[in-house]
Design a protein around this motif. Structure first.
Motif, short mmCIF file in Angstrom:
data_model
loop_
_atom_site.label_atom_id
_atom_site.label_comp_id
_atom_site.label_asym_id
_atom_site.label_seq_id
_atom_site.Cartn_x
_atom_site.Cartn_y
_atom_site.Cartn_z
N MET A 133 -3.49 27.16 79.66
CA MET A 133 -3.41 28.61 79.49
C MET A 133 -2.00 29.14 79.71
O MET A 133 -1.72 30.30 79.38
CB MET A 133 -4.41 29.31 80.42
CG MET A 133 -5.85 29.06 80.00
SD MET A 133 -7.10 29.69 81.18
CE MET A 133 -6.75 31.44 81.18
N GLN A 160 -8.33 25.39 80.53
CA GLN A 160 -8.06 25.92 81.86
C GLN A 160 -7.93 24.75 82.83
O GLN A 160 -8.80 23.87 82.87
CB GLN A 160 -9.18 26.86 82.30
CG GLN A 160 -8.93 27.55 83.64
CD GLN A 160 -10.01 28.56 83.96
OE1 GLN A 160 -11.19 28.33 83.69
NE2 GLN A 160 -9.62 29.70 84.50
N HIS A 215 -9.82 37.53 73.65
CA HIS A 215 -8.68 38.46 73.80
C HIS A 215 -7.48 37.98 73.00
O HIS A 215 -6.86 38.77 72.27
CB HIS A 215 -8.32 38.61 75.27
CG HIS A 215 -7.08 39.42 75.50
ND1 HIS A 215 -7.05 40.78 75.30
CD2 HIS A 215 -5.83 39.05 75.89
CE1 HIS A 215 -5.82 41.23 75.56
NE2 HIS A 215 -5.08 40.21 75.92
N TYR A 237 -11.09 35.24 77.57
CA TYR A 237 -9.66 34.97 77.34
C TYR A 237 -9.44 34.59 75.88
O TYR A 237 -8.53 35.10 75.22
CB TYR A 237 -9.18 33.85 78.27
CG TYR A 237 -7.77 33.39 78.00
CD1 TYR A 237 -6.68 34.11 78.51
CD2 TYR A 237 -7.51 32.27 77.23
CE1 TYR A 237 -5.38 33.68 78.26
CE2 TYR A 237 -6.22 31.84 76.98
CZ TYR A 237 -5.16 32.55 77.50
OH TYR A 237 -3.87 32.13 77.25
N ALA A 297 -10.97 27.13 78.18
CA ALA A 297 -10.52 28.44 78.64
C ALA A 297 -11.68 29.42 78.57
O ALA A 297 -12.55 29.30 77.70
CB ALA A 297 -9.36 28.92 77.78
#
Length: 245
Positions: free
Chosen positions: A191, A222, A242, A239, A235
């Motif tokens: 990330m 992640q 987004h 996230y 992840a």
């Protein structure tokens, strides 16, 4: 030669979304020998009360190859959307040869993420660049999003993967090397943007969605530590949503 197939506004408030129909279409094209399906991406467009979208105003783009006959590809996609698009939808279809997609279409895709666009301008750009673009149901305003999906996928820095071969079926614990042998991922980063080592241990969940970054299909993981060992997992969903839309 690779082709991009953009579709938009095939749903209504009660039906499955455009992403579902994109997967149906792509798999049928592949199974019937019309072309070979490589990937399907979701692209988030501008959300505004001035735009008559259904729920999220997202479009989808299919990347295919091994097209034996372009007109046969167009005809199959047209028949599918005319048959499968939901009642009250405004379906649009765009088909373009990947290597011939001009910057005008890429710019259109980027504009579609931030401003309200007009159907007549989409038609003008498609005609100027010799790209197939057609509205098939309702007001036909889906041509705006279908052209945008093609432009955004060509640029290669927008959207997340809805489908890749073996993507949804691959769940559990793997090394990066094992994942790359199963799925045609082109880049794996954490990330913070750092490459993940090939021998790293990864747990893939049932919601693993690579994104397009620098024109590469990129899996973002992640990182976490346990007993002084470093591990990775997908992840978080929010996230990915987004950064991909």
């Amino acid at each position: 030669m690779r082709y991009l197939i953009g579709i938009d506004d095939t749903d209504n408030l009660e039906s499955r979304g455009t992403g579902h129909r994109a997967r149906m279409l792509g798999l049928q094209l592949d199974e019937n020998g019309i072309c070979r399906l490589h990937s399907i991406t979701r692209h988030q467009l501008f959300v505004s009360p001035l735009i008559p979208y259904t729920s999220h105003n997202s479009s989808a783009c299919l990347m295919v190859s091994d097209v034996g006959n372009k007109q046969q590809l167009i005809d199959y996609c047209r028949r599918f959307l005319l048959s499968e698009s939901a009642e009250g939808s405004d379906a649009g279809l765009c088909i373009a040869a990947y290597d011939l997609i001009h910057d005008d279409i890429v710019n259109w895709g980027n504009q579609a993420k931030t401003v309200v666009l007009k159907m007549e301008d989409a038609i003008e750009i498609a005609q100027k660049n010799d790209v197939y673009l057609e509205g098939l149901t309702g007001t036909r305003c889906g041509i705006i999003g279908s052209l945008a999906a093609v432009g955004l996928r060509k640029e290669g820095n927008d959207g997340r993967l809805l489908w890749m071969r073996h993507l949804r079926e691959t769940q559990g614990i793997f090394t990066i090397d094992q994942i790359l042998a199963l799925i045609k991922i082109e880049s794996v980063v954490d990330m913070e943007g750092f490459p993940v080592p090939p021998n790293a241990i990864v747990t893939l969940s049932d919601w693993s969605r690579p994104v397009m970054m620098n024109n590469k299909i990129t899996l973002i993981l992640q990182k976490y530590s346990s007993n002084e060992e470093t591990y990775y997992t997908c992840a978080p969903k929010e996230y990915i949503k987004h950064i991909s839309g």
